[in-house]
Design a protein around this motif. Structure first.
Motif, PDB file in Angstrom:
ATOM      1  N   LYS B 105       0.835  -1.203   0.000  1.00  0.00           N
ATOM      2  CA  LYS B 105       0.000   0.000   0.000  1.00  0.00           C
ATOM      3  C   LYS B 105       0.874   1.259   0.000  1.00  0.00           C
ATOM      4  N   GLY B 106       1.889   1.259   0.851  1.00  0.00           N
ATOM      5  CA  GLY B 106       2.803   2.406   0.944  1.00  0.00           C
ATOM      6  C   GLY B 106       3.533   2.627  -0.361  1.00  0.00           C
ATOM      7  N   TRP B 107       3.887   1.545  -1.022  1.00  0.00           N
ATOM      8  CA  TRP B 107       4.617   1.628  -2.296  1.00  0.00           C
ATOM      9  C   TRP B 107       3.790   2.328  -3.364  1.00  0.00           C
ATOM     10  N   GLU B 108       2.495   2.045  -3.396  1.00  0.00           N
ATOM     11  CA  GLU B 108       1.625   2.613  -4.436  1.00  0.00           C
ATOM     12  C   GLU B 108       1.680   4.134  -4.434  1.00  0.00           C
ATOM     13  N   GLU B 109       1.698   4.722  -3.248  1.00  0.00           N
ATOM     14  CA  GLU B 109       1.771   6.185  -3.176  1.00  0.00           C
ATOM     15  C   GLU B 109       3.150   6.685  -3.597  1.00  0.00           C
ATOM     16  N   GLN B 110       4.198   5.983  -3.148  1.00  0.00           N
ATOM     17  CA  GLN B 110       5.562   6.404  -3.511  1.00  0.00           C
ATOM     18  C   GLN B 110       5.770   6.319  -5.023  1.00  0.00           C
ATOM     19  N   ALA B 111       5.159   5.312  -5.637  1.00  0.00           N
ATOM     20  CA  ALA B 111       5.333   5.099  -7.081  1.00  0.00           C
ATOM     21  C   ALA B 111       4.708   6.230  -7.899  1.00  0.00           C
ATOM     22  N   LYS B 112       3.751   6.952  -7.279  1.00  0.00           N
ATOM     23  CA  LYS B 112       3.184   8.134  -7.959  1.00  0.00           C
ATOM     24  C   LYS B 112       4.001   9.375  -7.603  1.00  0.00           C
ATOM     25  N   LEU B 113       4.306   9.510  -6.320  1.00  0.00           N
ATOM     26  CA  LEU B 113       4.931  10.730  -5.811  1.00  0.00           C
ATOM     27  C   LEU B 113       6.364  10.912  -6.294  1.00  0.00           C
ATOM     28  N   TRP B 157      16.071   5.390  -7.031  1.00  0.00           N
ATOM     29  CA  TRP B 157      14.679   5.091  -7.386  1.00  0.00           C
ATOM     30  C   TRP B 157      14.618   3.899  -8.364  1.00  0.00           C
ATOM     31  N   ASP B 158      15.541   3.850  -9.322  1.00  0.00           N
ATOM     32  CA  ASP B 158      15.598   2.706 -10.238  1.00  0.00           C
ATOM     33  C   ASP B 158      15.843   1.412  -9.452  1.00  0.00           C
ATOM     34  N   GLU B 159      16.731   1.490  -8.460  1.00  0.00           N
ATOM     35  CA  GLU B 159      17.033   0.311  -7.627  1.00  0.00           C
ATOM     36  C   GLU B 159      15.801  -0.090  -6.802  1.00  0.00           C
ATOM     37  N   ALA B 160      15.102   0.926  -6.288  1.00  0.00           N
ATOM     38  CA  ALA B 160      13.904   0.651  -5.490  1.00  0.00           C
ATOM     39  C   ALA B 160      12.845  -0.049  -6.352  1.00  0.00           C
ATOM     40  N   SER B 161      12.657   0.452  -7.559  1.00  0.00           N
ATOM     41  CA  SER B 161      11.661  -0.124  -8.469  1.00  0.00           C
ATOM     42  C   SER B 161      12.021  -1.568  -8.823  1.00  0.00           C
ATOM     43  N   ALA B 172      12.720  -2.280  -1.068  1.00  0.00           N
ATOM     44  CA  ALA B 172      12.154  -1.262  -1.961  1.00  0.00           C
ATOM     45  C   ALA B 172      11.623  -0.089  -1.155  1.00  0.00           C
ATOM     46  N   SER B 173      10.920  -0.405  -0.076  1.00  0.00           N
ATOM     47  CA  SER B 173      10.322   0.622   0.772  1.00  0.00           C
ATOM     48  C   SER B 173      11.391   1.493   1.425  1.00  0.00           C
ATOM     49  N   ALA B 174      12.465   0.864   1.904  1.00  0.00           N
ATOM     50  CA  ALA B 174      13.551   1.612   2.554  1.00  0.00           C
ATOM     51  C   ALA B 174      14.223   2.545   1.553  1.00  0.00           C
ATOM     52  N   ALA B 176      12.869   3.772  -1.183  1.00  0.00           N
ATOM     53  CA  ALA B 176      11.919   4.833  -1.542  1.00  0.00           C
ATOM     54  C   ALA B 176      11.913   5.920  -0.468  1.00  0.00           C
ATOM     55  N   LYS B 177      12.002   5.509   0.774  1.00  0.00           N
ATOM     56  CA  LYS B 177      12.030   6.471   1.885  1.00  0.00           C
ATOM     57  C   LYS B 177      13.264   7.373   1.771  1.00  0.00           C
ATOM     58  N   ALA B 178      14.401   6.759   1.432  1.00  0.00           N
ATOM     59  CA  ALA B 178      15.650   7.521   1.282  1.00  0.00           C
ATOM     60  C   ALA B 178      15.543   8.499   0.115  1.00  0.00           C
ATOM     61  N   VAL B 179      14.918   8.070  -0.973  1.00  0.00           N
ATOM     62  CA  VAL B 179      14.740   8.943  -2.142  1.00  0.00           C
ATOM     63  C   VAL B 179      13.871  10.138  -1.762  1.00  0.00           C
ATOM     64  N   LYS B 180      12.791   9.872  -1.057  1.00  0.00           N
ATOM     65  CA  LYS B 180      11.876  10.955  -0.678  1.00  0.00           C
ATOM     66  C   LYS B 180      12.599  11.991   0.181  1.00  0.00           C
ATOM     67  N   LYS B 181      13.367  11.503   1.150  1.00  0.00           N
ATOM     68  CA  LYS B 181      14.074  12.413   2.062  1.00  0.00           C
ATOM     69  C   LYS B 181      15.051  13.297   1.299  1.00  0.00           C
ATOM     70  N   LYS B 182      15.805  12.684   0.382  1.00  0.00           N
ATOM     71  CA  LYS B 182      16.802  13.430  -0.389  1.00  0.00           C
ATOM     72  C   LYS B 182      16.130  14.394  -1.368  1.00  0.00           C
ATOM     73  N   ALA B 183      15.024  13.947  -1.953  1.00  0.00           N
ATOM     74  CA  ALA B 183      14.305  14.800  -2.914  1.00  0.00           C
ATOM     75  C   ALA B 183      13.770  16.053  -2.210  1.00  0.00           C
ATOM     76  N   VAL B 184      13.256  15.892  -1.013  1.00  0.00           N
ATOM     77  CA  VAL B 184      12.754  17.046  -0.244  1.00  0.00           C
ATOM     78  C   VAL B 184      13.903  18.014   0.039  1.00  0.00           C
ATOM     79  N   GLU B 185      15.037  17.458   0.386  1.00  0.00           N
ATOM     80  CA  GLU B 185      16.230  18.269   0.680  1.00  0.00           C
ATOM     81  C   GLU B 185      16.626  19.090  -0.558  1.00  0.00           C
ATOM     82  N   ILE B 186      16.630  18.430  -1.717  1.00  0.00           N
ATOM     83  CA  ILE B 186      17.015  19.114  -2.963  1.00  0.00           C
ATOM     84  C   ILE B 186      16.000  20.196  -3.302  1.00  0.00           C
TER      85      ILE B 186
END
Lengths: 68, 200
Positions: B105-113, B157-161, B172-174, B176-186
């Motif tokens: 379920k968590g992945w589905e949102e990350q895959a859009k965001l 993100w490619d690795e997560a997918s 994958a979830s871990a 994706a979490k790292a990608v989100k954190k870094k993306a927010v920082e950027i």
């Protein structure tokens, strides 16, 4: 700007489209200067908003523009 | 030797023998329970370990302790411990399924965001790279940092997918979490608006 970003519905929490609401006295050049540091990049903003802007010199206060 | 003393020694010997016999009787059930517990644990371990590694490790530890009790000839203790391990092993299946549902379920949102965030960052970095002068609050060093960051999150993100496609949901979830954190920082560095889903 990707096609997905252009089509993303407003209000979608996963949407990462960047928006700017036109303020009094603003032009596309001034908005380009604010976001890009370079007013000459205003065509980039115009291209991203062709669905709501017919003329880059005609923008209205309160208009919501995409900022790629 | 007085008769009384012989009789008491005989009684003590009989008592010790009876204890030994009881111990021998308990050994069989304890051994069977340990075997059953180990089989139950091994049955679903591989899949569960990807999703709930801590719970699997706790069950393995409990099995090890049960075996140690058996080695020390504490057969009653080993039997009780092995029964507890078998119960834990049964629970692992349900816990793994629940975790899998949660991660999917968590992945589905990350895959859009996350592709949206990566796309927005890329677009902005590309434009700023063409700019004759950078906007207030941004300098060349920060922009270079954003570019390296973008390359990093694109790769992760490619690795997560790929991990998600292989069923490695926790990994994958871990990622994706790292990608989100870094993306927010950027995005903060570039003065960009953060999507609502990335703020949680």
């Amino acid at each position: 700007m990707s096609d997905e970003q252009k089509k993303a519905p407003e209000g979608d929490p996963t949407d990462a489209t960047q928006w700017h609401v036109v303020q009094k006295g603003e032009t596309l050049s001034k908005i380009a200067a604010k976001y890009y540091g370079d007013p000459s990049l205003y065509p980039t903003i115009f291209e991203a908003n062709k669905d709501r802007l017919k003329d880059p010199n005609l923008i209205r206060i309160g208009q919501k523009l995409r900022i790629p | 030797m007085p008769v009384k003393k012989i009789l008491s020694l005989a009684l003590v010997a009989l008592f010790a023998l009876s204890l030994g016999a009881c111990g021998d009787k308990a050994k069989g059930p304890a051994e069977a329970a340990l075997k059953a517990a180990e089989e139950a644990l091994n049955a679903g371990k591989a899949e569960a370990a990807k999703l709930i590694p801590d719970q699997v490790a706790a069950a393995e530890d409990a099995l090890k302790q049960a075996k140690e009790l058996f080695q020390k000839k504490d057969y009653a203790g080993a039997l009780s411990a092995a029964t507890a391990v078998a119960d834990k092993a049964k629970g692992l299946g349900a816990a793994a399924m629940a975790k899998k549902d949660e991660l999917t379920k968590g992945w589905e949102e990350q895959a859009k965001l996350l592709p949206n965030m990566i796309g927005a960052i890329k677009s902005r970095v590309d434009i700023l790279s063409k700019s004759k002068k950078l906007p207030e609050g941004l300098d060349a060093a920060k922009l270079d940092g954003a570019k390296s960051g973008l390359a990093e999150i694109t790769k992760t993100w490619d690795e997560a997918s790929a991990a998600f496609k292989e069923g490695a949901l926790a990994d994958a979830s871990a990622k994706a979490k790292a990608v989100k954190k870094k993306a927010v920082e950027i995005m903060n560095t570039l003065g960009m608006q953060i999507p609502a889903a990335a703020k949680s």
